[in-house]
Design an enzyme around this catalytic site. Structure first.
Site, PDB file in Angstrom:
ATOM      1  N   GLY A   1       3.390   1.859  10.888  1.00 55.65           N
ATOM      2  CA  GLY A   1       3.347   1.326  11.838  1.00 55.65           C
ATOM      3  C   GLY A   1       2.961  -0.186  11.841  1.00 55.65           C
ATOM      4  O   GLY A   1       3.374  -1.157  12.342  1.00 55.65           O
ATOM      5  N   ALA A   2       1.996  -0.465  10.992  1.00 56.52           N
ATOM      6  CA  ALA A   2       1.519  -1.875  10.479  1.00 56.52           C
ATOM      7  C   ALA A   2       0.815  -1.662   9.224  1.00 56.52           C
ATOM      8  O   ALA A   2       0.328  -0.619   8.787  1.00 56.52           O
ATOM      9  CB  ALA A   2       0.603  -2.232  11.752  1.00 56.52           C
ATOM     10  N   MET A   3       0.493  -2.907   8.718  1.00 62.25           N
ATOM     11  CA  MET A   3      -0.235  -2.928   7.267  1.00 62.25           C
ATOM     12  C   MET A   3      -1.266  -3.934   7.338  1.00 62.25           C
ATOM     13  O   MET A   3      -0.648  -5.379   7.431  1.00 62.25           O
ATOM     14  CB  MET A   3       1.052  -3.110   6.087  1.00 62.25           C
ATOM     15  CG  MET A   3       0.150  -3.171   4.904  1.00 62.25           C
ATOM     16  SD  MET A   3      -0.871  -1.732   4.395  1.00 62.25           S
ATOM     17  CE  MET A   3      -2.246  -2.808   3.521  1.00 62.25           C
ATOM     18  N   GLU A   4      -2.382  -3.772   6.724  1.00 63.98           N
ATOM     19  CA  GLU A   4      -3.587  -4.771   7.048  1.00 63.98           C
ATOM     20  C   GLU A   4      -3.722  -5.986   6.117  1.00 63.98           C
ATOM     21  O   GLU A   4      -4.936  -6.317   5.719  1.00 63.98           O
ATOM     22  CB  GLU A   4      -4.787  -3.829   7.164  1.00 63.98           C
ATOM     23  CG  GLU A   4      -5.273  -3.267   5.786  1.00 63.98           C
ATOM     24  CD  GLU A   4      -4.693  -1.990   5.734  1.00 63.98           C
ATOM     25  OE1 GLU A   4      -5.295  -1.315   4.795  1.00 63.98           O
ATOM     26  OE2 GLU A   4      -3.770  -1.285   6.539  1.00 63.98           O
ATOM     27  N   ASN A   5      -2.457  -6.422   5.524  1.00 65.07           N
ATOM     28  CA  ASN A   5      -2.709  -7.188   4.352  1.00 65.07           C
ATOM     29  C   ASN A   5      -3.645  -8.523   4.941  1.00 65.07           C
ATOM     30  O   ASN A   5      -3.641  -8.853   5.747  1.00 65.07           O
ATOM     31  CB  ASN A   5      -1.277  -7.909   3.836  1.00 65.07           C
ATOM     32  CG  ASN A   5      -0.130  -6.978   4.103  1.00 65.07           C
ATOM     33  OD1 ASN A   5      -0.160  -6.018   3.226  1.00 65.07           O
ATOM     34  ND2 ASN A   5       0.866  -6.839   4.877  1.00 65.07           N
TER      35      ASN A   5
ATOM     36  N   HIS B   1      -9.503  -3.506   9.558  1.00 63.62           N
ATOM     37  CA  HIS B   1      -9.223  -3.470   8.150  1.00 63.62           C
ATOM     38  C   HIS B   1      -9.835  -4.725   7.445  1.00 63.62           C
ATOM     39  O   HIS B   1      -9.928  -4.735   6.238  1.00 63.62           O
ATOM     40  CB  HIS B   1      -8.087  -3.036   7.666  1.00 63.62           C
ATOM     41  CG  HIS B   1      -7.777  -1.766   7.803  1.00 63.62           C
ATOM     42  ND1 HIS B   1      -8.457  -0.564   7.226  1.00 63.62           N
ATOM     43  CD2 HIS B   1      -6.550  -0.997   8.247  1.00 63.62           C
ATOM     44  CE1 HIS B   1      -7.888   0.386   7.437  1.00 63.62           C
ATOM     45  NE2 HIS B   1      -6.976   0.432   8.267  1.00 63.62           N
TER      46      HIS B   1
ATOM     47  N   GLU C   1       0.830  -0.958  -0.023  1.00 62.95           N
ATOM     48  CA  GLU C   1      -0.193   0.144  -0.119  1.00 62.95           C
ATOM     49  C   GLU C   1       0.854   1.189   0.081  1.00 62.95           C
ATOM     50  O   GLU C   1       2.082   1.320   0.768  1.00 62.95           O
ATOM     51  CB  GLU C   1      -0.834  -0.055   1.343  1.00 62.95           C
ATOM     52  CG  GLU C   1      -1.872   1.290   1.191  1.00 62.95           C
ATOM     53  CD  GLU C   1      -2.860   1.022   2.466  1.00 62.95           C
ATOM     54  OE1 GLU C   1      -4.043   1.899   2.078  1.00 62.95           O
ATOM     55  OE2 GLU C   1      -2.603   0.734   3.495  1.00 62.95           O
TER      56      GLU C   1
ATOM     57  N   GLU D   1      -5.620  -2.823  12.939  1.00 66.67           N
ATOM     58  CA  GLU D   1      -5.482  -3.534  11.474  1.00 66.67           C
ATOM     59  C   GLU D   1      -6.491  -4.675  11.335  1.00 66.67           C
ATOM     60  O   GLU D   1      -6.847  -5.098  10.158  1.00 66.67           O
ATOM     61  CB  GLU D   1      -4.150  -4.282  11.608  1.00 66.67           C
ATOM     62  CG  GLU D   1      -2.965  -3.298  11.533  1.00 66.67           C
ATOM     63  CD  GLU D   1      -2.941  -2.256  10.734  1.00 66.67           C
ATOM     64  OE1 GLU D   1      -3.431  -2.227   9.549  1.00 66.67           O
ATOM     65  OE2 GLU D   1      -2.498  -0.797  10.997  1.00 66.67           O
TER      66      GLU D   1
ATOM     67  N   GLU E   1      -9.215   4.746   6.675  1.00 67.68           N
ATOM     68  CA  GLU E   1      -8.504   4.957   7.721  1.00 67.68           C
ATOM     69  C   GLU E   1      -9.344   5.647   8.860  1.00 67.68           C
ATOM     70  O   GLU E   1      -8.843   5.089  10.049  1.00 67.68           O
ATOM     71  CB  GLU E   1      -7.279   5.664   7.080  1.00 67.68           C
ATOM     72  CG  GLU E   1      -6.225   4.655   6.339  1.00 67.68           C
ATOM     73  CD  GLU E   1      -5.694   3.574   6.698  1.00 67.68           C
ATOM     74  OE1 GLU E   1      -5.842   3.347   7.870  1.00 67.68           O
ATOM     75  OE2 GLU E   1      -5.289   2.667   5.791  1.00 67.68           O
TER      76      GLU E   1
END
Length: 926
Positions: free
Chosen positions: A325-329, A365, A189, A362, A384
């Protein structure tokens, strides 16, 4: 994706690490706080549009729709020694209109061969690849027309495992035996899947994915789905071929894969989903807290949305080098180590809270963003903003003792108000064209203002109808794409209220209103006169066509401060409201709970009736906080005197609430930074010491039986504030405890480390810095390294400040953490700010190249220059960035220049009065 590392969640951490400055000794509150009766005082800040004009937008055309993917069959073979990868793509596609070319996204990838096989037909080899590097596209040219219908697109390609923390990249880690190795990880992203494989890299072009990874057999290989086959790779027996189950239909930016060495802890949620938390080798214990949060959170969201989690598993993994910080894959959520790992002995309370919030964000999401995805980046705010709101709802469910909604007001709501009051803010909904514009809207407007208006909307609709509308939205658009208007329509149907009309006034226009309130007593009724106008950080404007908002307004009285007595929707410039059965001696409060996204300016009489509620605590904590924060903001805008706000701050002497103190501390920090540009910076430190000493003495250094999470946060905040301000007893005790900690006699509790480190550094020398750098080197945990990195800038001597800045770019500091080291220097002192700005200019090429124009570059600029308060600095910053372009940070640069001019105007306007007040309050009585 969660990205506000240095200012958002780590809010508790940052405010401990870089306290901004304190409050209380019992003093009479001025009975004449000048409010709406005050003559208007303009800041004379010229609109920064005179300083800056927005750059021309790059032309952009979305991908053609004549060919689209149905399924990606993707095989990747990364080389963890040479940092390259080989890839094979076999995509099932549909041709909707005859064409002799296929246009896809592609960046930093070399295509070796490409061909198209129509269903039941002969293979057609591509005759050329035309790369449009500026637009990150490639056109595959074919010698004959590809006819309508199904087919298979085959591409062989190679790429680089880059070191830019985007796309398919390498992440450095150290094994327990001390050996440096690399993992191969992803961050797609917004628009970086195209760096891992040629694809249709737009959120609305969804497909399923069949992913196979060929990796060293001793490495862990993960992707969105569960493993369905793992077998030796025939061409090299040191490798294995790992095949994953077919994904649901999804957007490219949510695809993920990780190859590295990890341990994990595992559990199953009450609704049957396998949850694993992957940690560095030997640290699986540190994954247990996040595992507990995740297994509680999945059923909470399933119940809240009334839609089950659609994948069989979810993995949460700590990545060493990670920009966000983090990613919601979907099914494989990636985190910074500090956003996921908790050591029972060495993690502080604020870190636990941070982890809980990020996990909540996350996992939200997985439904809101992954199951239903925005149609285009214009609607990013919805993803977001919603996740940034519901993460608090989730944490409040899991940990009611955190009092997290009060913290929301300090962490998100007030920060969004501050940013949105600028002329160089932007509407929540920004029309995004070229993908290079996307990074610019990963900011506090999309996240924090987005979350604040969703919270206001939830309050306006009520929880039951809100949930009903959310469920309808998720069911209607599952596995599809949606826009903001689609959500409004579902919520409107569920609630019967004019949601679109109300919300469009908040999402499509920039800024927010200030509600000006006066009152009259008519018998047993209180008549309120309310008007709205746009609130500007530079003070009131006499503009003819002032924007209007549809403002949900709640009203309470002192009879029951926790109960809303009346609700109105202010949809006109002004109105009169009759509140019945209010005795003359009762106060009336607008916006109880500080839920509506606006500032309030009360008449003098109304304000004075509310002020005793601060001292006797009859006003709720969130309302004490909101009242103080509004007044501070009005002072900065020149609408009331800063001295009057200092007098109000002294009324907080009996304040017991952590979040109220946190917000006071933050505002005093802003003031302290401002006054560092004067010749009396020490006077505000004395004010801070006076204000914080009573609560500091009450709390003491050591926790007592029965204390909880918020007591730990408050103690750290107060001691850090007193220590930084030079409170003698705090400094002596901090030095004593630090010495024992370093010698191993008495290890500091995790909650005391930030305030102690900060205090000894602020009043330390080269020996202190050497000791701190040694502690950093010895630290096994990233949380501890970050804790130290954030406070190093407090060291006062110019030569030592330079050492800290050089350290920021050393191998000792992870690339994503360089920003907080430099920001810590800039935020600690006047000389630190100058040195940090010079350092950023001198090292611009390296820094810009490191972050490749992502949002970390915006963060770096903001932390470095926002605190200046001299007009000419705005011109200097503008000039530098005119010759050193940072496209993803253009708006940030404009906002910083505006803030510098606002600071300078504030200083000119109020510095003498503040100085006089601070002197007279310590003068002996005559």
């Amino acid at each position: 994706m969660l990205f506000f590392m240095s200012c958002r969640v780590s809010l508790s951490v940052i405010r401990l690490a870089l306290p901004r400055n304190p409050t209380p000794i019992a003093k009479p509150v001025s009975p004449t706080l000048r409010a709406s009766k005050l003559p208007v005082r303009f800041n004379s800040v010229s609109s920064v549009s005179t300083l800056f004009s927005m750059p021309e937008r790059r032309p952009f055309v979305r991908l053609p729709t004549d060919v689209y993917p149905v399924n990606y069959g993707l095989r990747l073979k990364p080389d963890l020694i040479d940092f390259t990868f080989e890839g094979k793509l076999e995509a099932a596609v549909e041709v909707t209109q005859g064409t002799n070319q296929i246009v896809m996204n592609c960046a930093d990838i070399d295509i070796i061969t490409a061909s198209f096989v129509p269903e039941g037909g002969e293979e057609i080899n591509a005759t050329g690849f035309n790369y449009q590097n500026e637009d990150e596209k490639v056109t595959l040219c074919f010698p004959s027309t590809l006819q309508n219908g199904s087919g298979s697109l085959k591409i062989d390609f190679v790429g680089e495992l880059n070191d830019k923390m985007k796309g398919f990249y390498r992440s450095k880690y150290t094994t327990p035996s001390g050996e440096v190795r690399f993992a191969a990880v992803t961050q797609f992203e917004a628009t970086d899947a195209r760096r891992a494989f040629p694809c249709w890299d737009e959120p609305a072009i969804k497909a399923t994915f069949d992913i196979t990874l060929i990796v060293p057999k001793e490495r862990v290989a993960l992707s969105n789905m569960n493993v369905v086959d793992r077998k030796p790779y025939p061409e090299d027996h040191s490798l294995v071929e790992v095949k994953f189950a077919t994904t649901p239909i999804m957007s490219t930016y949510l695809v993920a894969f990780v190859i590295g060495e990890y341990d994990f802890v595992e559990s199953t949620s009450s609704d049957g989903v396998t949850v694993r938390v992957y940690t560095p080798v030997g640290k699986s214990e540190q994954g247990k807290f996040a595992l507990e949060v995740a297994t509680k959170t999945l059923p909470f969201y399933k119940d809240y949305f009334n839609v089950p989690y659609p994948l069989p598993k979810i993995d949460l993994i700590a990545i060493a080098d990670f920009a966000a910080g983090a990613m919601e894959n979907w099914g494989l959520v990636t985190y910074r180590e500090t956003a996921l790992l908790i050591d029972p002995k060495n993690s502080c309370a604020s870190s636990r809270q941070w982890v809980a919030l990020v996990v909540g964000h996350e996992l939200a999401h997985q439904w809101f963003g992954n199951l239903v995805t925005m149609e285009w980046w214009t609607h990013l705010w919805l993803n977001e903003g919603f996740a940034s709101w519901i993460e608090y709802l989730c944490v409040d469910h899991c940990f009611p003792e955190y009092d997290i909604w009060t913290q929301f007001v300090s962490a998100d709501y007030t920060r969004a108000l501050d940013l949105d009051a600028l002329d160089n803010s932007h509407p929540i909904e920004v029309d995004v064209g070229h993908p290079s514009e996307v990074d610019e809207i990963f900011d506090a407007i999309s996240y924090s203002k987005g979350a604040s208006v969703i919270r206001m909307l939830h309050n306006y609709i009520g929880d039951e109808d809100f949930r009903k509308g959310m469920n309808a939205y998720l069911l209607k658009f599952q596995n599809k794409n949606a826009s903001t208007e689609d959500l409004w329509e579902c919520l409107e149907k569920a609630s019967g209220k004019p949601i679109a009309a109300v919300m469009n006034s908040w999402t499509k226009q920039m800024g927010f209103p200030i509600i000006v309130v006066d009152q009259e007593q008519h018998g047993s009724d209180r008549v309120l006169k309310m008007s709205q106008k746009k609130f500007c950080a530079s003070g009131p404007r006499n503009e003819e066509d002032c924007p209007n908002w549809m403002v949900p307004i709640s009203i309470c009285t002192s009879e029951d401060p926790s109960c809303t007595k009346m609700k109105v929707l202010l949809d006109q410039p002004e109105t009169t409201v009759n509140v019945t059965n209010v005795a003359p001696d009762q106060w009336v409060k607008i916006n109880p709970g500080t839920v509506g996204f606006y500032r309030i300016q009360y008449s003098s009489a109304m304000l004075e009736s509310l002020l005793p509620g601060i001292r006797d605590l009859t006003l709720l904590p969130v309302d004490r906080l909101g009242l103080q924060n509004d007044l501070f903001s009005l002072a900065r805008a020149g609408m009331i005197s800063t001295v009057e706000v200092l007098k109000v701050m002294e009324a907080f002497v009996n304040e017991p609430n952590y979040t109220v103190w946190s917000d006071l501390s933050c505002n005093l920090g802003v003031l302290s930074s401002l006054l560092s540009h004067t010749d009396f910076p020490e006077d505000i430190q004395e004010f801070i010491r006076d204000l914080f000493t009573p609560i500091g003495m009450k709390l003491g250094w050591d926790s007592r039986a029965g204390e909880g999470h918020l007591d730990a946060l408050l103690r750290g905040l107060v001691l850090g504030k007193l220590g930084k301000a030079g409170h003698k007893a705090t400094l002596e005790e901090a030095r004593r405890r630090f010495k024992e900690h370093v010698e191993g006699k008495q290890i500091l509790s995790a909650d005391l480390r930030s305030p102690v480190y900060l205090t000894v550094l602020k009043h330390g020398d080269s020996t202190t810095l050497d000791t701190m750098l040694k502690l950093h080197k010895q630290a096994d945990m990233q949380e501890e390294k970050n804790r130290i990195e954030r406070v190093l800038g407090a060291i006062p001597a110019p030569d030592l400040i330079q050492r800290v800045l050089n350290f920021a770019l050393s191998e000792e500091v992870r690339p994503q953490d360089t920003v907080s080291v430099i920001g810590g220097v800039a935020g600690s002192s006047k000389q630190g700010r100058k040195a940090a700005w010079k350092f950023v200019r001198d090292n611009w090429e390296e820094l810009h190249n490191r972050y490749q124009g992502g949002f970390l570059i915006s963060r770096l600029i903001k932390l470095t220059v926002d605190g200046f308060a001299i007009d000419k600095m705005a011109a200097e910053v503008k000039s530098f960035f005119e010759s050193h372009h940072a496209p993803a940070a253009e708006r940030t640069v404009q906002q910083c220049c505006e803030n510098i001019l606002l600071n300078a105007a504030w200083l000119k306007r109020d510095a003498d009065d503040i100085h006089h007040y601070l002197l007279q309050r310590k003068a002996p009585p005559v």
